[in-house]
Motif scaffolding. Structure first.
Motif, PDB file in Angstrom:
ATOM      1  N   ALA A  77       1.162   9.347   5.785  1.00 34.13           N
ATOM      2  CA  ALA A  77       1.354   9.708   7.196  1.00 34.13           C
ATOM      3  C   ALA A  77       0.456   8.864   8.094  1.00 34.13           C
ATOM      4  N   TYR A  78      -0.812   8.736   7.730  1.00 32.77           N
ATOM      5  CA  TYR A  78      -1.757   7.930   8.524  1.00 32.77           C
ATOM      6  C   TYR A  78      -1.352   6.459   8.515  1.00 32.77           C
ATOM      7  N   LEU A 136      -4.358  20.242  12.296  1.00 34.57           N
ATOM      8  CA  LEU A 136      -4.244  19.787  13.687  1.00 34.57           C
ATOM      9  C   LEU A 136      -3.931  18.301  13.801  1.00 34.57           C
ATOM     10  N   GLU A 137      -4.530  17.492  12.939  1.00 35.89           N
ATOM     11  CA  GLU A 137      -4.282  16.047  13.012  1.00 35.89           C
ATOM     12  C   GLU A 137      -2.831  15.726  12.681  1.00 35.89           C
ATOM     13  N   LEU A 138      -2.287  16.400  11.679  1.00 34.99           N
ATOM     14  CA  LEU A 138      -0.885  16.169  11.310  1.00 34.99           C
ATOM     15  C   LEU A 138       0.049  16.667  12.417  1.00 34.99           C
ATOM     16  N   LEU A 139      -0.299  17.810  13.017  1.00 30.25           N
ATOM     17  CA  LEU A 139       0.508  18.328  14.136  1.00 30.25           C
ATOM     18  C   LEU A 139       0.514  17.348  15.307  1.00 30.25           C
ATOM     19  N   ALA A 165       0.835  -1.205   0.000  1.00 32.47           N
ATOM     20  CA  ALA A 165       0.000   0.000   0.000  1.00 32.47           C
ATOM     21  C   ALA A 165       0.870   1.256   0.000  1.00 32.47           C
ATOM     22  N   ALA A 166       1.910   1.258   0.824  1.00 33.45           N
ATOM     23  CA  ALA A 166       2.820   2.407   0.882  1.00 33.45           C
ATOM     24  C   ALA A 166       3.534   2.598  -0.447  1.00 33.45           C
ATOM     25  N   LEU A 200       8.750  12.102   9.492  1.00 31.99           N
ATOM     26  CA  LEU A 200       9.352  12.689   8.290  1.00 31.99           C
ATOM     27  C   LEU A 200       8.276  13.140   7.297  1.00 31.99           C
ATOM     28  N   VAL A 201       7.232  12.330   7.145  1.00 30.95           N
ATOM     29  CA  VAL A 201       6.157  12.684   6.203  1.00 30.95           C
ATOM     30  C   VAL A 201       5.350  13.867   6.737  1.00 30.95           C
ATOM     31  N   THR A 202       4.949  13.807   8.020  1.00 33.91           N
ATOM     32  CA  THR A 202       4.131  14.901   8.574  1.00 33.91           C
ATOM     33  C   THR A 202       4.918  16.209   8.587  1.00 33.91           C
ATOM     34  N   ASN A 203       6.189  16.137   8.890  1.00 34.73           N
ATOM     35  CA  ASN A 203       7.019  17.344   8.910  1.00 34.73           C
ATOM     36  C   ASN A 203       7.081  17.980   7.533  1.00 34.73           C
TER      37      ASN A 203
END
Length: 227
Positions: free
Chosen positions: A65-66, A92-95, A43-44, A79-82
């Motif tokens: 990220a999820y 907010l969810e990513l933070l 999937a990734a 690394l992805v969320t940043n």
């Protein structure tokens, strides 16, 4: 001749777009099937293919990220969320995923910064509680006391709970308000203020009568007073 060249170029461009669309749809089907079979690696891989086709701001970065977060792959999740937060700074969810990832990576100072950034946007008592917990873990007891008192003063909707490990075989879910009182007690213990710690643990038990760890701390403090 020029008209023929124009038509030929248009056909090539149209075919390229069609192939790209077909490839994207194929990768989406691949993701769906891989997740249905529990194969997060495939999937990734498909998500990376879509990102490569759609560009650096593809929404499939969010999906990655999820995926990493749910798989507890916190380094990749960070690394992805940043990366995404460089252009979606108020998500907010990513933070929150970034903060949790940093905490699980052991980067406690950075995790505290991430939760502090969240708190400025949410004014959420859970985020203040997390900051206090990180400060306690960093032996910043005075700062932790300020943060936990702030957490206690912020509104609470009664919906959140905190999981505590009582022993290797038993975890207990406790209301957030009781958890805040318990963390305040732990902070006072580290500041050598047993009287204040006892009052905090008593409040934790009052808020959540079956709070095993708070009761245990009270028993220890009472025994210490008796001796």
């Amino acid at each position: 001749m020029k008209q023929l060249l124009y038509i030929f170029s248009f056909v090539l461009a149209t075919n390229a777009i069609a192939q790209n669309t077909t490839s994207t749809e194929l990768q989406k089907q691949k993701i769906k099937q891989a997740l249905a079979y529990g194969d997060k690696i495939i999937a990734a891989d498909a998500m990376y293919s879509i990102v490569a086709m759609e560009g650096p701001q593809s929404t499939y970065k969010d999906s990655l990220a999820y995926l990493y977060f749910n798989a507890r792959n916190f380094v990749s999740c960070f690394l992805v969320t940043n990366d995404i937060l460089s252009y979606k700074e108020n998500n907010l969810e990513l933070l929150e995923m970034k903060a949790v990832s940093l905490e699980n990576m052991g980067a406690l100072d950075k995790a505290k910064e991430a939760y502090a950034s969240l708190l400025t946007k949410t004014n959420n008592n859970f985020h203040a509680y997390k900051i206090a917990g990180l400060e306690l873990a960093l032996n910043k007891f005075e700062e932790a006391l300020v943060s936990i008192k702030k957490a206690d003063q912020l509104p609470d909707d009664g919906k959140l709970s905190v999981t505590f490990q009582v022993n290797k075989n038993y975890n207990q879910n406790v209301s957030l308000k009781a958890a805040i009182a318990y963390l305040e007690g732990l902070t006072y213990l580290n500041l050598k203020k047993d009287k204040e710690a006892k009052a905090s643990f008593e409040r934790a038990v009052q808020l959540f009568p079956e709070f095993v760890l708070a009761k245990s701390k009270l028993t220890t403090l009472e025994a210490k007073t008796t001796n």
